[in-house]
Write an enzyme that holds these catalytic residues in place. Structure first.
Site, short mmCIF file in Angstrom:
data_model
loop_
_atom_site.label_atom_id
_atom_site.label_comp_id
_atom_site.label_asym_id
_atom_site.label_seq_id
_atom_site.Cartn_x
_atom_site.Cartn_y
_atom_site.Cartn_z
N HIS A 115 6.69 -6.17 1.31
CA HIS A 115 5.43 -5.94 2.02
C HIS A 115 4.26 -6.11 1.07
CE1 HIS A 115 6.90 -2.17 0.32
NE2 HIS A 115 5.63 -1.83 0.14
N GLN A 166 7.81 -0.01 -6.40
CA GLN A 166 8.27 -0.23 -5.02
C GLN A 166 9.16 0.92 -4.57
OE1 GLN A 166 10.28 -4.00 -4.38
NE2 GLN A 166 10.40 -3.68 -2.17
N VAL A 221 9.83 1.21 -0.86
CA VAL A 221 10.50 0.74 0.36
C VAL A 221 10.98 -0.68 0.11
CG1 VAL A 221 10.24 0.27 2.82
CG2 VAL A 221 9.02 2.22 1.80
N ASP A 232 -1.10 2.46 6.24
CA ASP A 232 -0.22 3.23 5.35
C ASP A 232 -0.33 4.71 5.68
OD1 ASP A 232 1.16 2.52 2.35
OD2 ASP A 232 0.72 4.62 2.79
P1 5GP Z 1 5.83 0.57 -1.95
O1 5GP Z 1 5.74 1.72 -2.91
O2 5GP Z 1 7.25 0.33 -1.53
O3 5GP Z 1 5.14 -0.67 -2.44
O4 5GP Z 1 5.00 0.99 -0.68
C1 5GP Z 1 5.55 1.70 0.38
C2 5GP Z 1 4.40 2.27 1.17
O5 5GP Z 1 4.89 2.69 2.41
C3 5GP Z 1 3.73 3.49 0.50
O6 5GP Z 1 2.36 3.21 0.26
C4 5GP Z 1 3.94 4.61 1.52
O7 5GP Z 1 2.82 5.49 1.62
C5 5GP Z 1 4.18 3.84 2.81
N1 5GP Z 1 5.01 4.55 3.76
C6 5GP Z 1 6.15 5.25 3.50
N2 5GP Z 1 6.66 5.76 4.63
C7 5GP Z 1 5.82 5.36 5.64
C8 5GP Z 1 5.83 5.59 7.06
O8 5GP Z 1 6.71 6.23 7.64
N3 5GP Z 1 4.81 5.05 7.78
C9 5GP Z 1 3.82 4.31 7.19
N4 5GP Z 1 2.87 3.83 7.99
N5 5GP Z 1 3.79 4.08 5.85
C10 5GP Z 1 4.79 4.61 5.09
#
Ligand code: 5GP
Length: 111
Positions: free
Chosen positions: A94, A88, A90, A29
């Site tokens: 995941h 969420q 993204v 992350d």
């Molecule tokens: P969500 O909030 O959707 O469950 O988690 C999305 C995760 O993606 C977050 O923890 C965020 O830090 C990570 N993330 C967002 N953009 C990027 C990126 O460009 N590269 C990586 N490796 N992680 C990302």
């Protein structure tokens, strides 16, 4: 339009890949919320966990997350944020793998 994670899978956006097979990729992350914070991402896109209706797909996702987690950590936490209200950001399903806390004590959930 491709999701952020599809662009990562296609290597259009750089990331640190810790595991990859035909169906899944695991990356670090970019903004870790724990000493070890990985994301396990199915290559087959679904927007959120509850859109996956196939039990085999769901099982495979969990199996992969467990395999990757066990390759890096003895104990760990798996988190799946489902929808905006669930945190969420993204919208490409995941699993978060979190771990490596000092003394083995994670924050929250009475830890
Ligand atoms: P969500 O909030 O959707 O469950 O988690 C999305 C995760 O993606 C977050 O923890 C965020 O830090 C990570 N993330 C967002 N953009 C990027 C990126 O460009 N590269 C990586 N490796 N992680 C990302």
């Amino acid at each position: 339009m491709a999701t952020l994670f599809e662009r990562i899978i296609a290597r259009e956006i750089p990331s640190t890949v810790v595991y990859e097979d035909d169906g899944y990729i695991a990356i670090k992350d970019i903004a870790p919320k724990a000493p070890v914070h990985l994301l396990v991402i199915p290559k087959r896109v679904s927007t959120r966990l509850d859109k996956i209706e196939d039990a085999q797909q769901l099982g495979e996702l969990m199996q992969t997350a467990i395999r990757v987690a066990k390759s890096q950590l003895q104990d760990y936490r798996l988190v799946i944020n489902v929808g905006q209200g669930g945190g969420q950001e993204v919208f490409h399903t995941h699993v978060h793998i979190l771990g490596g806390w000092e003394g083995g004590n994670p924050v929250g959930f009475g830890g």
